[in-house]
Design an enzyme around this catalytic site. Structure first.
Site, mmCIF file in Angstrom:
data_model
loop_
_atom_site.group_PDB
_atom_site.id
_atom_site.type_symbol
_atom_site.label_atom_id
_atom_site.label_comp_id
_atom_site.label_asym_id
_atom_site.label_seq_id
_atom_site.Cartn_x
_atom_site.Cartn_y
_atom_site.Cartn_z
ATOM 1 N N GLU A 1 -10.039 0.477 4.163
ATOM 2 C CA GLU A 1 -10.393 -0.219 2.681
ATOM 3 C C GLU A 1 -10.158 -1.351 2.514
ATOM 4 O OE1 GLU A 1 -8.684 1.126 -2.067
ATOM 5 O OE2 GLU A 1 -7.610 1.554 -0.069
ATOM 6 N N HIS A 2 -8.687 -1.879 2.828
ATOM 7 C CA HIS A 2 -8.392 -3.225 2.736
ATOM 8 C C HIS A 2 -8.196 -3.565 4.191
ATOM 9 C CE1 HIS A 2 -6.832 -1.206 -0.954
ATOM 10 N NE2 HIS A 2 -7.534 -2.365 -1.612
ATOM 11 N N ASP B 1 -6.381 -7.333 -5.510
ATOM 12 C CA ASP B 1 -6.072 -6.087 -6.303
ATOM 13 C C ASP B 1 -6.008 -6.622 -7.903
ATOM 14 O OD1 ASP B 1 -5.712 -3.855 -4.610
ATOM 15 O OD2 ASP B 1 -3.428 -3.530 -4.874
ATOM 16 N N HIS C 1 1.887 2.881 -3.263
ATOM 17 C CA HIS C 1 0.842 3.500 -4.129
ATOM 18 C C HIS C 1 1.012 5.040 -4.333
ATOM 19 C CE1 HIS C 1 -2.088 0.692 -5.646
ATOM 20 N NE2 HIS C 1 -2.145 0.164 -4.449
ATOM 21 N N HIS D 1 -54.430 13.453 -4.252
ATOM 22 C CA HIS D 1 -54.174 11.946 -3.863
ATOM 23 C C HIS D 1 -55.605 11.229 -3.460
ATOM 24 C CE1 HIS D 1 -50.488 13.623 -4.024
ATOM 25 N NE2 HIS D 1 -49.664 12.495 -3.797
ATOM 26 N N GLN E 1 0.862 -1.151 0.128
ATOM 27 C CA GLN E 1 -0.032 -0.015 0.013
ATOM 28 C C GLN E 1 0.844 1.203 -0.186
ATOM 29 O OE1 GLN E 1 -3.534 0.294 -0.248
ATOM 30 N NE2 GLN E 1 -2.875 -1.687 -0.917
#
Length: 436
Positions: free
Chosen positions: A328-329, A362, A264, A421, A261
């Protein structure tokens, strides 16, 4: 030592500071710049899109669109092993996501009243495949497969030009495999604007999917707030991983997962949570040993400046930290990992056991790598086939049905003071009873 190690309890007030994500760059200057780019494309169309590419892309596009020949012949530029990997990834991701195609359902809610839910594919969608420091063909698979399974009639894939001014051959090969014939060679906020509003050659889409840098993210946010723009898939920010581990974990495996990670980007976040102090020290040492082997070591080092190892008294508190952070992960590195899964309530994607690296998800395990970041896993899920579809309800009442439910519906309308209505229901009740 690469990891900042902290002994903490889940109830400690300083935990929030240790779990804080790197601040997103979403300031007024960024917002104004993106707004100007969007307006330029809205008014200037293809000419503005090309001009912005000339000014903003590292290498301007040779042409706005990849030709049919480029798409068809791109596979000839790839080696057989890569083509095989691409085909395998498409197959596994298709196998998993096919199970997520929503099913219609129908029920009689009262005698003579039938209600249904039916699903329709989004008509036109835009897929953004980044190619900043490196192209990400895996994202083309993650976006293209569910779009294909959903049956979207028109798919536009936008990706920035590479060093030769053309789209990455692997991305083009995936487009060819998935039947995507519209490949826009453009990136950044200008590509998002082109897909959201359309140009002379770019068809407007109704929803834009895919990750990107801060300009792409801000552009998706802005066009999603405009009724004439396009919806966005989910809030997105820097990538992140949290590893929950005990003393059965392999320190080298955990170090590699954290680095996967960190490489990235400098704003990525990597967090280790463990009840084993010796593991935290060993993981930090392994990170130092593995870093020199990475081509993106400088990027990883920058991200590691805000990486953390949190040593908690026990795994129960570790689970509380995980659910509070909503990663996230999430990697569960333990012999007991399967027992922990049902105690996880907030995570984008979970990787169970010593032999399940986040990197597998991934690329090729079958799940989607487009996931909520920044704590949004508390309310959002990872991308699925259903995201490329919309649910439409259908109802039908027979004369028996209007007599069964109509009087109570009319009473509710009367209470709300909505006379038309009430009248619309009562006229039908009267007709069903044989009145005129």
């Amino acid at each position: 030592m690469s990891l900042s190690i902290h002994t903490i309890e889940a109830a400690d007030p300083e935990l929030d500071g240790l779990l804080a994500r790197p601040k997103l760059e979403s300031d007024e200057a960024l917002s104004n710049t993106v707004a100007e780019i969007i307006q330029s494309v809205k008014t200037g169309g293809d000419q503005a899109l090309s001009a912005l590419g000339q000014r903003l892309d590292a290498q301007p596009a040779a042409a706005l669109w990849a030709s049919e020949a480029e798409i068809n012949d791109a596979k000839n530029l790839l080696d057989d092993d890569l083509i095989d990997a691409i085909d395998t990834a498409i197959a596994t991701i298709k196998r998993f996501h096919a199970l997520g195609v929503p099913k219609p359902y129908s029920t009689e809610t009262a005698p003579g009243v039938t209600c249904q839910a039916q699903w329709r594919a989004l008509d036109a969608v835009g897929l953004y495949v980044p190619a900043g420091s490196a192209p990400l063909p895996s994202t083309a698979i993650m976006l293209g497969v569910p779009a294909q399974l959903a049956g979207c009639r028109r798919v536009v894939l936008a990706t920035p030009p590479g060093p030769n001014g053309r789209a990455d051959p692997a991305v083009l090969t995936i487009a060819e495999r998935l039947g995507i014939r519209h490949v826009l060679v453009a990136g950044g906020a200008q590509a998002v604007a082109a897909m959201a509003y359309g140009t002379e050659t770019v068809p407007a889409v109704v929803k834009i999917f895919g990750p990107g840098n801060r300009f792409v993210t801000e552009a998706k946010r802005q066009v999603s707030l405009d009724i004439d723009g396009a919806a966005m898939d989910m809030p997105a920010g820097p990538s992140e991983v949290m590893v929950l581990a005990d003393d059965s974990a392999d320190p080298q495996f955990v170090a590699a997962d954290l680095l996967s990670q960190a490489e990235h980007g400098p704003d990525s976040q990597a967090v280790l949570v463990t009840d084993a102090p010796a593991l935290a020290d060993a993981v930090s040492a392994e990170i130092d040993a593995l870093l020199p082997r990475l081509a993106r070591a400088d990027i990883a080092k920058a991200a590691l400046t805000h990486a953390r190892a949190l040593v908690v008294p026990n795994i129960q508190q570790g689970l509380e930290v995980v659910n509070r952070y909503a990663p996230e992960h999430l990697i569960l590195a333990s012999d007991c990992a399967e027992e922990w899964v049902n105690r996880i309530t907030t995570a984008g994607s979970v990787f169970v056991g010593h032999h399940t690296p986040e990197a597998l998800g991934d690329y090729i395990s079958g799940t989607n790598h487009v996931l909520p970041t920044g704590g949004w896993a508390k309310v959002y899920a990872g991308l699925s086939t259903a995201d490329f579809m919309r649910r439409m309800t259908v109802q039908q009442a027979t004369p028996e049905g209007i007599l069964e439910l109509g009087p109570k519906g009319a009473r509710l309308a009367q209470h709300e003071g909505l006379g038309a209505h009430q009248l619309a229901i009562e006229l039908r009740i009267n007709k069903a009873r044989g009145g005129s």
